[in-house]
Scaffold this active site. Structure first.
Site, PDB file in Angstrom:
ATOM      1  N   VAL A  43       0.832  -1.204   0.000  1.00  0.00           N
ATOM      2  CA  VAL A  43       0.000   0.000   0.000  1.00  0.00           C
ATOM      3  C   VAL A  43       0.869   1.256   0.000  1.00  0.00           C
ATOM      4  O   VAL A  43       0.576   2.224  -0.707  1.00  0.00           O
ATOM      5  CB  VAL A  43      -1.014  -0.006   1.170  1.00  0.00           C
ATOM      6  CG1 VAL A  43      -1.844   1.268   1.181  1.00  0.00           C
ATOM      7  CG2 VAL A  43      -1.934  -1.225   1.061  1.00  0.00           C
ATOM      8  N   CYS A  44       1.957   1.244   0.745  1.00  0.00           N
ATOM      9  CA  CYS A  44       2.865   2.398   0.759  1.00  0.00           C
ATOM     10  C   CYS A  44       3.498   2.611  -0.612  1.00  0.00           C
ATOM     11  O   CYS A  44       3.731   3.746  -1.035  1.00  0.00           O
ATOM     12  CB  CYS A  44       3.954   2.212   1.814  1.00  0.00           C
ATOM     13  SG  CYS A  44       3.323   2.141   3.500  1.00  0.00           S
ATOM     14  N   SER A  45       3.761   1.515  -1.315  1.00  0.00           N
ATOM     15  CA  SER A  45       4.336   1.600  -2.663  1.00  0.00           C
ATOM     16  C   SER A  45       3.334   2.159  -3.661  1.00  0.00           C
ATOM     17  O   SER A  45       3.709   2.574  -4.754  1.00  0.00           O
ATOM     18  CB  SER A  45       4.825   0.223  -3.115  1.00  0.00           C
ATOM     19  OG  SER A  45       5.904  -0.202  -2.299  1.00  0.00           O
TER      20      SER A  45
END
Length: 158
Positions: A49-51
């Site tokens: 999700v951070c990516s």
């Protein structure tokens, strides 16, 4: 036991001194009186999700710069990991290491049982006071990523 309180709009934002690229230190107070600051907390470098979250933010960096704001991403990862993560995603904004979790806790987004922060965005005015915040209630869901567009709108309304 870490005591946490989420700062309210109108309150002075908690200051910090965190390591960024090359081990250089960055502080919130260095911007006081100069420019607004946007803090984007993300749980872990290289996670799925951070990516997704940070490249979406990167697309709006020119608009944040046009608004005169500095944007910092903050995670509990080491400054080495954050540098590699930023490089892998082609990010132009600085990622900071909250290795000791103190800043995540000061902003009320540290999750002790997980060992990392939640997903949140804070917009801080030129005067150092919190203007706006958005904290994800489901940080593993791409649909619940704090909106960079709403952060820009908060800057425009300041």
């Amino acid at each position: 036991m870490i005591t946490q309180t989420v700062p309210e709009p109108g309150q002075l934002a908690p200051d910090f001194k965190l390591k960024g690229p090359g081990g250089a230190f960055y502080t919130l107070s260095e911007h006081r009186g100069e420019c607004p600051v946007v803090l984007v907390f993300f749980p872990l470098a290289f996670s799925a999700v951070c990516s997704h979250q940070l490249p979406e933010l990167q697309k709006l960096i020119p608009a944040f710069e046009q608004a005169g704001a500095v944007v910092y991403g903050i995670s509990v990862d080491s400054h080495h990991a954050n540098t590699a993560f930023a490089r892998s995603l082609g990010l132009t904004f600085v990622l900071l290491s909250d290795w000791r979790h103190a800043v995540s806790a000061a902003y009320g987004v540290f999750i002790p049982e997980a060992g990392y922060s939640g997903r949140a965005t804070f917009v801080i005015g030129r005067d150092g006071k919190l203007l706006w915040r958005e904290i994800s209630d489901d940080m593993g869901n791409v649909e619940h990523i704090p909106s960079p567009e709403r952060a820009l709108a908060a800057l425009a309304g300041a």
